[in-house]
Design a protein around this motif. Structure first.
Motif, PDB file in Angstrom:
ATOM      1  N   ALA A  18     -75.469 -59.677  76.445  1.00 52.85           N
ATOM      2  CA  ALA A  18     -75.606 -60.697  75.516  1.00 52.85           C
ATOM      3  C   ALA A  18     -76.238 -60.626  73.962  1.00 52.85           C
ATOM      4  CB  ALA A  18     -76.183 -61.075  76.804  1.00 52.85           C
ATOM      5  N   PHE A  19     -76.225 -60.152  73.668  1.00 53.82           N
ATOM      6  CA  PHE A  19     -76.356 -59.856  72.085  1.00 53.82           C
ATOM      7  C   PHE A  19     -76.192 -59.128  70.832  1.00 53.82           C
ATOM      8  CE2 PHE A  19     -80.310 -60.228  74.957  1.00 53.82           C
ATOM      9  CZ  PHE A  19     -80.623 -61.773  74.635  1.00 53.82           C
ATOM     10  N   ILE A  20     -75.127 -59.317  69.914  1.00 59.70           N
ATOM     11  CA  ILE A  20     -74.647 -58.116  69.182  1.00 59.70           C
ATOM     12  C   ILE A  20     -75.925 -57.392  67.982  1.00 59.70           C
ATOM     13  CG2 ILE A  20     -73.839 -58.309  67.019  1.00 59.70           C
ATOM     14  CD1 ILE A  20     -71.733 -60.396  68.372  1.00 59.70           C
ATOM     15  N   ALA A  21     -76.525 -56.638  68.497  1.00 55.49           N
ATOM     16  CA  ALA A  21     -77.673 -55.626  67.455  1.00 55.49           C
ATOM     17  C   ALA A  21     -77.060 -55.861  66.252  1.00 55.49           C
ATOM     18  CB  ALA A  21     -78.163 -54.893  68.287  1.00 55.49           C
ATOM     19  N   GLU A  22     -77.112 -55.844  64.774  1.00 55.84           N
ATOM     20  CA  GLU A  22     -77.273 -55.068  64.216  1.00 55.84           C
ATOM     21  C   GLU A  22     -79.030 -54.169  63.280  1.00 55.84           C
ATOM     22  OE1 GLU A  22     -74.900 -57.669  61.167  1.00 55.84           O
ATOM     23  OE2 GLU A  22     -75.893 -59.428  61.804  1.00 55.84           O
ATOM     24  N   ILE A  23     -78.127 -53.186  62.356  1.00 57.24           N
ATOM     25  CA  ILE A  23     -79.464 -52.685  62.172  1.00 57.24           C
ATOM     26  C   ILE A  23     -79.425 -53.113  60.138  1.00 57.24           C
ATOM     27  CG2 ILE A  23     -81.259 -50.173  61.259  1.00 57.24           C
ATOM     28  CD1 ILE A  23     -81.288 -51.514  63.834  1.00 57.24           C
ATOM     29  N   ILE A  24     -79.718 -53.546  59.810  1.00 56.92           N
ATOM     30  CA  ILE A  24     -80.149 -53.527  58.619  1.00 56.92           C
ATOM     31  C   ILE A  24     -81.358 -53.339  57.148  1.00 56.92           C
ATOM     32  CG2 ILE A  24     -78.657 -56.227  58.578  1.00 56.92           C
ATOM     33  CD1 ILE A  24     -81.387 -57.508  57.714  1.00 56.92           C
ATOM     34  N   ASP A  25     -80.529 -53.028  56.046  1.00 53.41           N
ATOM     35  CA  ASP A  25     -81.931 -52.860  54.803  1.00 53.41           C
ATOM     36  C   ASP A  25     -82.893 -53.898  55.179  1.00 53.41           C
ATOM     37  OD1 ASP A  25     -83.501 -52.302  52.629  1.00 53.41           O
ATOM     38  OD2 ASP A  25     -81.912 -51.149  51.495  1.00 53.41           O
ATOM     39  N   PRO A  26     -84.040 -53.693  54.792  1.00 59.89           N
ATOM     40  CA  PRO A  26     -85.002 -55.068  55.434  1.00 59.89           C
ATOM     41  C   PRO A  26     -85.084 -55.355  53.601  1.00 59.89           C
ATOM     42  CG  PRO A  26     -86.357 -53.027  55.761  1.00 59.89           C
ATOM     43  CD  PRO A  26     -84.403 -52.654  55.663  1.00 59.89           C
ATOM     44  N   GLU A  27     -85.181 -54.681  52.846  1.00 62.25           N
ATOM     45  CA  GLU A  27     -84.758 -55.573  51.508  1.00 62.25           C
ATOM     46  C   GLU A  27     -83.625 -56.378  51.069  1.00 62.25           C
ATOM     47  OE1 GLU A  27     -87.636 -54.870  49.136  1.00 62.25           O
ATOM     48  OE2 GLU A  27     -88.389 -54.483  51.004  1.00 62.25           O
ATOM     49  N   THR A  28     -82.715 -55.101  51.133  1.00 59.60           N
ATOM     50  CA  THR A  28     -81.333 -56.247  50.386  1.00 59.60           C
ATOM     51  C   THR A  28     -79.918 -57.023  51.515  1.00 59.60           C
ATOM     52  OG1 THR A  28     -79.913 -54.290  51.077  1.00 59.60           O
ATOM     53  CG2 THR A  28     -81.281 -53.820  49.279  1.00 59.60           C
TER      54      THR A  28
END
Length: 436
Positions: A264-274
């Motif tokens: 139901a969802f695609i999850a990504e983890i990102i660098d909150p700054e860049t």
């Protein structure tokens, strides 16, 4: 754990190759819907020169723009809806901490999907059709109560729509109606535990077996405290109004991360700054793309929640990625003298110290150009009324432990039991006076 304890084995135990194919098909359908029906997305895609047909793999997702809370505010109230209002059967909104709230809508199909996603994590936590579920979230525009309410009914459990607050009545109903499952915030679970003690009631005299807690970050130490004081198994679950409400992820009885509903969802983890996508296992900001929402699809929504994902299958048999407990929010994160500080880190330290009560507040102030962190901690009456020399030694010990854990100094202030305000909903852990 037997397969009987899995609500939707087809999707929860899907091989990753099949899951990723399903995600891609649903992503392409969602992109077509938002490009056609939501002007905000049409404009964002056009600015980048992207059309939905350009996204031919899951890796292409990173080419798409983020959606932020600001986009939702700018399109208040119905600008982000992908269906006509006549197809919307429910409207919720998040608590607008600044300015207007964000408004979300659901079609009949959305509500069915939502109920099933909540039934998943409730089943994983041990809720069955034999349970009596007491919901201590506030009913209203907040999604928490309704999400758990309809998830419980989908399972076939009996629901007590108690709502938030009125703690003594909550306890009376737990006793009289023989409640077996408690739903609410973890901080409110401790409020109930406090009241039970004041009333001289043994938690073992209740029928409670399981607690499903969400709505705010909480530590493993807080889980232990809740489990011991209420004599229950406490599980964590995660959701947010803008994406669906509760139902994004939830723990099974192994309690080794929250199973994320990746169909139901695609999850990504990102660098909150860049904004760069980080490799698997990294700690960063969670970004979610909805794959099944009709009324209110979200593309790469920045949740601001800090976490990491684990992709190894769980002992329970589920193959979905597991999301670690949120460490806090990238926008609630305190930066003190250049050091990132999360309330949950401080909570871990406090729970390990005998004499500290599970109620605390962080107060940040600016003295000249320096940020000063003060931690107000409730302590037992024995320590609060102890002789000055002993109290000073205790305080210095707490300050040393916090400095060691955080890498930054803080002033600790010991306060009387029950002097920090209790909230029936989310606990207010941080008071940042720098922005006033």
């Amino acid at each position: 754990m037997s397969s009987a304890a899995i609500w939707d084995a087809q999707h929860e135990c899907m091989p990753r190759e099949e899951l990723e194919q399903l995600q891609l098909e649903r992503l392409q359908a969602t992109l077509n819907r938002v490009y056609k029906n939501v002007r905000c997305y049409q404009n964002k895609f056009n600015e980048l020169g992207i059309v939905p047909e350009d996204i031919t793999s899951l890796a292409d997702l990173s080419r798409l723009p983020f959606t932020t809370k600001e986009d939702l505010r700018l399109n208040y109230p119905y600008g982000m809806f992908a269906v006509p209002l006549r197809e919307v059967v429910r409207i919720h909104s998040s608590s607008g901490t600044t300015g207007k709230p964000t408004v979300v809508g659901y079609t009949k199909h959305d509500l069915k999907i939502w109920s099933n996603l909540v039934a998943r994590f409730m089943t994983a936590a041990g809720v069955t059709p034999d349970d009596v579920v007491q919901i201590a979230f506030g009913y209203g525009l907040f999604t928490g109560a309704f999400g758990l309410h309809y998830g419980s009914e989908a399972i076939g459990a009996a629901v007590i729509p108690m709502g938030g607050g009125n703690t003594e009545k909550q306890i009376m109903i737990m006793q009289d109606y023989r409640t077996t499952a408690l739903v609410g915030t973890p901080s409110y679970a401790l409020t109930i535990a406090d009241r039970l003690e004041k009333m001289g009631l043994d938690p073992k005299s209740l029928s409670l077996k399981v607690g499903l807690f969400g709505g705010e970050p909480w530590s493993e130490a807080m889980r232990t405290e809740i489990e011991q004081r209420l004599q229950i198994s406490a599980t964590d679950n995660y959701g947010l109004s803008e994406v669906i409400g509760p139902g994004v992820a939830g723990e099974c009885q192994h309690k080794c991360g929250m199973h994320l509903a990746e169909d139901a969802f695609i999850a990504e983890i990102i660098d909150p700054e860049t904004g760069a996508v980080l490799p698997p296992g990294s700690v960063g900001e969670l970004v979610l793309t909805s794959l099944t929402k009709e009324a209110f699809p979200m593309i790469r929504y920045r949740t601001r929640d800090i976490t990491s994902l684990v992709y190894e299958p769980c002992a329970c048999g589920r193959t979905l990625a597991r999301m670690k407990k949120t460490m806090g929010r990238s926008d609630d994160m305190l930066i003190i003298k250049g050091v990132n500080v999360f309330p949950s880190q401080i909570e871990e330290v406090l729970f390990a110290i005998e004499g500290c009560e599970p109620h605390y507040q962080l107060v940040v102030q600016r003295t000249g150009t320096t940020d000063v962190l003060e931690i107000d901690i409730e302590v037992t009456e024995h320590i609060f009324f102890d002789e000055m020399k002993k109290q000073r030694a205790f305080l210095e010990s707490v300050e040393r432990r916090i400095h060691s854990a955080l890498g930054v100094g803080a002033t600790v202030k010991l306060v009387e039991p029950n002097s920090i305000p209790r909230h029936e909903g989310k606990a207010q852990r941080v008071i940042d006076k720098r922005s006033l």
